[in-house]
Motif scaffolding. Sequence first.
Motif, PDB file in Angstrom:
ATOM      1  N   PRO A   1       0.844  -1.191   0.000  1.00 27.27           N
ATOM      2  CA  PRO A   1       0.000   0.000   0.000  1.00 27.27           C
ATOM      3  C   PRO A   1       0.888   1.254   0.000  1.00 27.27           C
ATOM      4  CG  PRO A   1      -0.548  -1.472   1.846  1.00 27.27           C
ATOM      5  CD  PRO A   1       0.722  -1.968   1.245  1.00 27.27           C
ATOM      6  N   ASP A   2       0.334   2.349  -0.486  1.00 28.38           N
ATOM      7  CA  ASP A   2       1.113   3.583  -0.606  1.00 28.38           C
ATOM      8  C   ASP A   2       1.898   3.946   0.649  1.00 28.38           C
ATOM      9  OD1 ASP A   2       0.632   4.081  -3.181  1.00 28.38           O
ATOM     10  OD2 ASP A   2      -0.678   5.825  -2.890  1.00 28.38           O
ATOM     11  N   GLU A   3       1.248   3.783   1.798  1.00 31.68           N
ATOM     12  CA  GLU A   3       1.877   4.281   3.023  1.00 31.68           C
ATOM     13  C   GLU A   3       2.761   3.240   3.711  1.00 31.68           C
ATOM     14  OE1 GLU A   3      -1.054   3.271   2.582  1.00 31.68           O
ATOM     15  OE2 GLU A   3      -1.461   1.908   4.249  1.00 31.68           O
ATOM     16  N   ALA A   4       2.879   2.051   3.127  1.00 29.49           N
ATOM     17  CA  ALA A   4       3.661   1.000   3.791  1.00 29.49           C
ATOM     18  C   ALA A   4       5.158   1.292   3.745  1.00 29.49           C
ATOM     19  CB  ALA A   4       3.371  -0.348   3.148  1.00 29.49           C
ATOM     20  N   LEU A   5       5.818   1.023   4.848  1.00 32.21           N
ATOM     21  CA  LEU A   5       7.275   1.102   4.899  1.00 32.21           C
ATOM     22  C   LEU A   5       7.834  -0.319   4.962  1.00 32.21           C
ATOM     23  CD1 LEU A   5       6.165   3.787   6.544  1.00 32.21           C
ATOM     24  CD2 LEU A   5       8.586   4.070   7.028  1.00 32.21           C
ATOM     25  N   VAL A   6       9.052  -0.452   4.487  1.00 29.67           N
ATOM     26  CA  VAL A   6       9.708  -1.757   4.544  1.00 29.67           C
ATOM     27  C   VAL A   6      11.068  -1.567   5.214  1.00 29.67           C
ATOM     28  CG1 VAL A   6      10.584  -3.699   3.206  1.00 29.67           C
ATOM     29  CG2 VAL A   6       8.552  -2.472   2.419  1.00 29.67           C
ATOM     30  N   TYR A   7      11.278  -2.261   6.325  1.00 30.00           N
ATOM     31  CA  TYR A   7      12.559  -2.187   7.034  1.00 30.00           C
ATOM     32  C   TYR A   7      13.333  -3.480   6.837  1.00 30.00           C
ATOM     33  CZ  TYR A   7      10.313   1.578   9.695  1.00 30.00           C
ATOM     34  OH  TYR A   7       9.674   2.722  10.071  1.00 30.00           O
ATOM     35  N   GLY A   8      14.611  -3.421   7.166  1.00 30.55           N
ATOM     36  CA  GLY A   8      15.368  -4.664   7.238  1.00 30.55           C
ATOM     37  C   GLY A   8      16.553  -4.753   6.306  1.00 30.55           C
TER      38      GLY A   8
ATOM     39  N   GLY B   1       9.106  -5.821  18.698  1.00 28.76           N
ATOM     40  CA  GLY B   1       8.679  -7.187  18.987  1.00 28.76           C
ATOM     41  C   GLY B   1       9.067  -8.140  17.870  1.00 28.76           C
ATOM     42  N   ILE B   2       8.948  -7.679  16.648  1.00 28.00           N
ATOM     43  CA  ILE B   2       9.324  -8.517  15.498  1.00 28.00           C
ATOM     44  C   ILE B   2      10.830  -8.799  15.511  1.00 28.00           C
ATOM     45  CG2 ILE B   2       9.453  -8.593  12.978  1.00 28.00           C
ATOM     46  CD1 ILE B   2       6.772  -7.041  12.932  1.00 28.00           C
ATOM     47  N   CYS B   3      11.610  -7.755  15.800  1.00 19.58           N
ATOM     48  CA  CYS B   3      13.066  -7.942  15.860  1.00 19.58           C
ATOM     49  C   CYS B   3      13.446  -8.868  17.018  1.00 19.58           C
ATOM     50  CB  CYS B   3      13.771  -6.597  16.034  1.00 19.58           C
ATOM     51  SG  CYS B   3      13.594  -5.529  14.603  1.00 19.58           S
TER      52      CYS B   3
ATOM     53  N   ALA C   1      21.814  -2.844  11.243  1.00 23.83           N
ATOM     54  CA  ALA C   1      22.566  -3.980  11.780  1.00 23.83           C
ATOM     55  C   ALA C   1      21.937  -4.462  13.088  1.00 23.83           C
ATOM     56  CB  ALA C   1      24.029  -3.592  11.993  1.00 23.83           C
ATOM     57  N   ASN C   2      21.503  -3.533  13.922  1.00 24.25           N
ATOM     58  CA  ASN C   2      20.878  -3.912  15.190  1.00 24.25           C
ATOM     59  C   ASN C   2      19.609  -4.730  14.988  1.00 24.25           C
ATOM     60  OD1 ASN C   2      21.577  -2.228  18.138  1.00 24.25           O
ATOM     61  ND2 ASN C   2      22.850  -1.914  16.343  1.00 24.25           N
ATOM     62  N   MET C   3      18.834  -4.394  13.963  1.00 26.29           N
ATOM     63  CA  MET C   3      17.596  -5.137  13.711  1.00 26.29           C
ATOM     64  C   MET C   3      17.853  -6.621  13.508  1.00 26.29           C
ATOM     65  SD  MET C   3      15.424  -2.789  11.055  1.00 26.29           S
ATOM     66  CE  MET C   3      15.636  -1.002  11.131  1.00 26.29           C
ATOM     67  N   VAL C   4      18.979  -6.958  12.870  1.00 26.26           N
ATOM     68  CA  VAL C   4      19.266  -8.359  12.568  1.00 26.26           C
ATOM     69  C   VAL C   4      20.243  -8.975  13.565  1.00 26.26           C
ATOM     70  CG1 VAL C   4      18.677  -8.186  10.132  1.00 26.26           C
ATOM     71  CG2 VAL C   4      21.026  -7.688  10.858  1.00 26.26           C
ATOM     72  N   GLY C   5      20.449  -8.310  14.694  1.00 27.23           N
ATOM     73  CA  GLY C   5      21.184  -8.939  15.792  1.00 27.23           C
ATOM     74  C   GLY C   5      22.635  -8.549  15.942  1.00 27.23           C
ATOM     75  N   PHE C   6      23.164  -7.756  14.998  1.00 21.25           N
ATOM     76  CA  PHE C   6      24.560  -7.340  15.121  1.00 21.25           C
ATOM     77  C   PHE C   6      24.654  -6.082  15.969  1.00 21.25           C
ATOM     78  CE2 PHE C   6      24.687 -10.157  11.483  1.00 21.25           C
ATOM     79  CZ  PHE C   6      25.773 -10.952  11.821  1.00 21.25           C
ATOM     80  N   LEU C   7      24.724  -6.300  17.283  1.00 15.41           N
ATOM     81  CA  LEU C   7      24.780  -5.158  18.197  1.00 15.41           C
ATOM     82  C   LEU C   7      26.181  -4.570  18.223  1.00 15.41           C
ATOM     83  CD1 LEU C   7      22.717  -6.448  21.261  1.00 15.41           C
ATOM     84  CD2 LEU C   7      21.923  -5.267  19.209  1.00 15.41           C
TER      85      LEU C   7
END
Lengths: 680, 680
Positions: free
Chosen positions: A59-66, A156-158, A452-458
């Motif tokens: 949808p127009d307003e959707a964002l995609v992270y990752g 929560g997803i991360c 990087a933090n989202m996928v666990g690389f702190l």
Amino acid sequence: MIRKFTFGTPFNTGAVVRPEIAEEESASKLPFLTIVQNKVASRDDAGEDDSVIFSYRLPDEALVYGLGEQARGLNKRGWRYESRNTDNPFQNEGRTALYSSHNFLIIDGEERFGLFLDTPGYVEYDIGFTNYDELKITVKDGGFDLYLIEETSLTGICRALRRLTGASYVPPKWAFGFGMSRWDHKDADEIREVADRYRALDMPIDMMYLDIPYMDDYMDFTVSEERYPQFREFNAELAKKNIHLVPIVDAGIKKKEGYPVYEEGREKGYFCTKEDGSEFVVGVWPGASVFPDALNPEAAHWFGLQYKAYLDTGVEGFWNDMNEPSIFYTEDALQAAFRKVAEYEGENLDAETFFEMRDVMGGISNKTAYYKDFYHNVNGKKVRHDRVHNLYGSALTSAAGEALRELSPDRRTLLFSRSSMIGMHRNAGIWYGDNSSMFSHILMNLKEEMNANMVGFLYSGADTAGFGDQATPDIALRWLELGIFSPLLRNHSSRRLRRQEFYLFGMDEAFRGMLKLRYALIPYLYSEFMKAALRDEMLFQPLAFVYEDDERAKHIEDQAMVGEAVMIAPVYEQNAVGRYVYVPEKMRLFRFRSPEDYDTEYVEKGDYFIHVALDEVLLFVREGHALPFADTKGVLSTADLDYGKLKALKYDEAPVEYELYNDDGVTREIGEEKIRKIVL
Amino acid sequence: MIRKFTFGTPFNTGAVVRPEIAEEESASKLPFLTIVQNKVASRDDAGEDDSVIFSYRLPDEALVYGLGEQARGLNKRGWRYESRNTDNPFQNEGRTALYSSHNFLIIDGEERFGLFLDTPGYVEYDIGFTNYDELKITVKDGGFDLYLIEETSLTGICRALRRLTGASYVPPKWAFGFGMSRWDHKDADEIREVADRYRALDMPIDMMYLDIPYMDDYMDFTVSEERYPQFREFNAELAKKNIHLVPIVDAGIKKKEGYPVYEEGREKGYFCTKEDGSEFVVGVWPGASVFPDALNPEAAHWFGLQYKAYLDTGVEGFWNDMNEPSIFYTEDALQAAFRKVAEYEGENLDAETFFEMRDVMGGISNKTAYYKDFYHNVNGKKVRHDRVHNLYGSALTSAAGEALRELSPDRRTLLFSRSSMIGMHRNAGIWYGDNSSMFSHILMNLKEEMNANMVGFLYSGADTAGFGDQATPDIALRWLELGIFSPLLRNHSSRRLRRQEFYLFGMDEAFRGMLKLRYALIPYLYSEFMKAALRDEMLFQPLAFVYEDDERAKHIEDQAMVGEAVMIAPVYEQNAVGRYVYVPEKMRLFRFRSPEDYDTEYVEKGDYFIHVALDEVLLFVREGHALPFADTKGVLSTADLDYGKLKALKYDEAPVEYELYNDDGVTREIGEEKIRKIVL
């Protein structure tokens, strides 16, 4: 809720450590995504067109992270990305892949879900590139697991991804200090001199990195006798000053008779081979070299145990490089190129033929085609490299991390890698490879921290002040003003460029102020880092993850939340006298020049142009929060930090309870029990 | 006040047309600058160290403007730049030189002055790169004139430069329309089809560009019979639809027996030679080629007269390319490379030797060293190319401009070039060469417009939507939202990349709205352009030039003033839902989706985050101002614009007197007398 959907026969990447928390379901029940093609490739023999293709209407307003390490924004819409680890130093908007593959996406629109593709092969993400309102994911090179994550919040997803794939790597506390690196620091004398100059100027430093020249002829696990005579004693001398030496370890092993690592590995069949089982020889730093077979568990473990050679000299930290793997040339390709060029000689070349000829030689390095030329021995089965390519550096580094736990069971070691996948985050950190001294790369650095933090690389960071291109006094200072918040703070640069040790720019007071500020923040950064690691949280977060209901916060890509109490907004434009900042709630703004020299004011929620002089950094403290703040008088390394004398940066006078994590900084045992509540 | 200081024996670049307005003074009286070295190089034989070096202490708050086409900011502090024309498509922060050399600087600090170096040779500007507070200018390759300009205002300094170097080139009015270009538009049928598709969608267009494939075997002044049969008729067919064909003209002439241009040029000695007088052969698009001797006035004039071949087919516009000059290889270098590569074969290559070998072939194109390998005949005197290098494309294009005036005395022709120097601005415009489809290049484009205007190139523009890399729907639209204000509005892209005709992105309404808005603005843009040309003013200006007493305006680099009435603030970040704007005085904001579809509000002086949807563009009208605005209903080209039905965009209801320049758009005679005062 995590659901698992299996396509074909997946390859065990080792990424998932708690499969039991995902519910297995049939692919026919896959929600959200439409399967537009389901030709699962075989790992052994995939046709050109074999792939599984998923589609999702954005949808127009959707964002995609990752997607972790990538050269573009937080919101991934409007571009295509590839999982195809590659060593290509031109990090810019045109890139579709860097050194790592992090197959994790969050779709945040009318529907919200996370997506983790557990595959070592090629994946393409067309995120509104071809059609602005379509997400299209193409998975090639064999079977795979798709994990679908539904949680109410973005964090929560991360968190769910981390629960599935395991807790993040924790380095020693000294790795939160500042480290200096330079490709052509030439010998022990120069290393000593650089460290001493920092210290003499009251600039704290904890690490000196050793780039490839420290080795004997670029042979892993050796040290040049000529440039580093009595390495063990040298290491001990620096250790006394609380300086840790951190040598580089490359993926390629020099093919040289008499070099024990090569001879032992060859004897045991631990190196990658060509299809006929013969040695696969490539050119990398040592010239003709072979690759340890990272996907053969026995070989990988053997490689990891080689680090003992350095541990025995007192070294406790490493950076793993060239492990995409980078290939300057293959022996076969080089011979073919010589033949090809010779063929063209004497011909009357039109432009196109000339380009062809030029590129036979000029474009010989890091060709994707080479990944079809060699094989792994995976539990007795021959697997062509391109089918599992993205796992290579990750597997090699994870094996090192595991071996280091064996070899050093009581003391943590520092370990980070250039190439990675999700899963490696349990064993090591990452840096983002060969960036450049460009202002635009300061902003890219900020985004990379969050990604990087989202996928666990702190434990992650960029080459502060830039690896390639020429650094200027102001870019070094502006970049450091971001770097002081990054767990991995390293000034690293290429050879043949202007030197960029911070004391070389005639602005000692400003650089000292920022380095001291970093050390004043370490009790907070370390504490927030450790809690994030223990609780599967992020240290660096987009504003959108913290202020979920704030429409403006959703689109802020040049600010970040660091831990529970702090928002940062670095300056990333040359000659800027300030910058615009979106303040998502009332905050207290500190404008620091050094830990002792700052001014402060309160800012209401809203938009501001805030003046930031070249020697200043903005730090916003959230309402009702406080952070511990070290006294840095006389502090020259993390070892000098006195937790008995902690001060605080506070939103206001009201006492604030803060959960402080602290420990000796080296013990491998970590846990919630080391957190104590203090009142700031 | 302009003062002239001569060092050694200058080369006549033709840049200065009114030497009498500068007062000649002895170098010993040079104000502001310190001469730290005065070894004037000889044009014939310059030693390594021969150069004149100037130094100036930059106070902290001083800004430095100028240098025309460069890849960085308005304020040039903190980097080094070179005058060294080069064909290198990687336009990023790391670059020190692009295709053109514009040796003009403005220092704006406690002291304010302009500086014009009239030299065709190499110059380096270290503007606080090495030392943050020092400007250091190094002039090599022969004698030169330094003009020092003192005026009270920044615009005054630019105006003085223009008075000294002559009035800016004026193209036909149709060149303010939209033009479509693509490297691999393959033939007449495709050109026709593309134009027709725009028109069928009610998207106005005035020009179709012809890139290199239109030629017969890349031979200048020919047309491929195969791909463009009956070119004259084809041109007439399009002319009837008010579409102008604009072919490319490259610098290199194919070395081919039987090709009349080559044969005639060779016979007359009009090509550059090696030191021994033999033919200097390079590889460019046609394969083996020679360069017309642009610095031999007779040869240059002869080259200019060749354009007649195209004029005779009805063509009235040209773009000159590859004239830095670009050199894929020299015949000698290619032979040497073959020999060198053969030497390496069979050797055991270590990494450094391998790189050396790889780069012998891979790095063979556009080596600076080639510029020492050939010579010009300058009024009977042999001059080595490197000493006068930066003048080459400029001289060749100026000769074409002069010849076109001879050949087409009554009608203006469109002419713009990739390489240029100050002086060429009298004869042609420029485009900024091979940019990429990157959001960061939208911002670069905006800065380039202002920088080009300062040095007299009023007719200028970037490849809208980007030449290299993949364009996305949103970058094409966002870029067009800037492009509609640029005199030269061209969508151009490389081959082998995604097509980027605006109708291909599934967003026809948005693209149509913007193209129509462009045409609605043409009466204003043309009028402001013509007045700027007549009065030696700028069309695009930094805010700092208009609001000189506004400290904030000084540091705004991502907005621009366009003509007397308008401020623009384009969006240059992907997925942005708006942007920050500094409003320097009360203005009326129009948020346009098309000429008819907009909303509007008043904004006070201050800082704002302003929402701008993907299909919207911001246009600010200054207090008390108004601009003419065309009705675009049914308008498909500039020829359709009806000046009898002009509307207005106004700050408020109050009548505003506006000086409208209009004419038939083609006559060469222009003048203040064509301005009429109208009330809007």
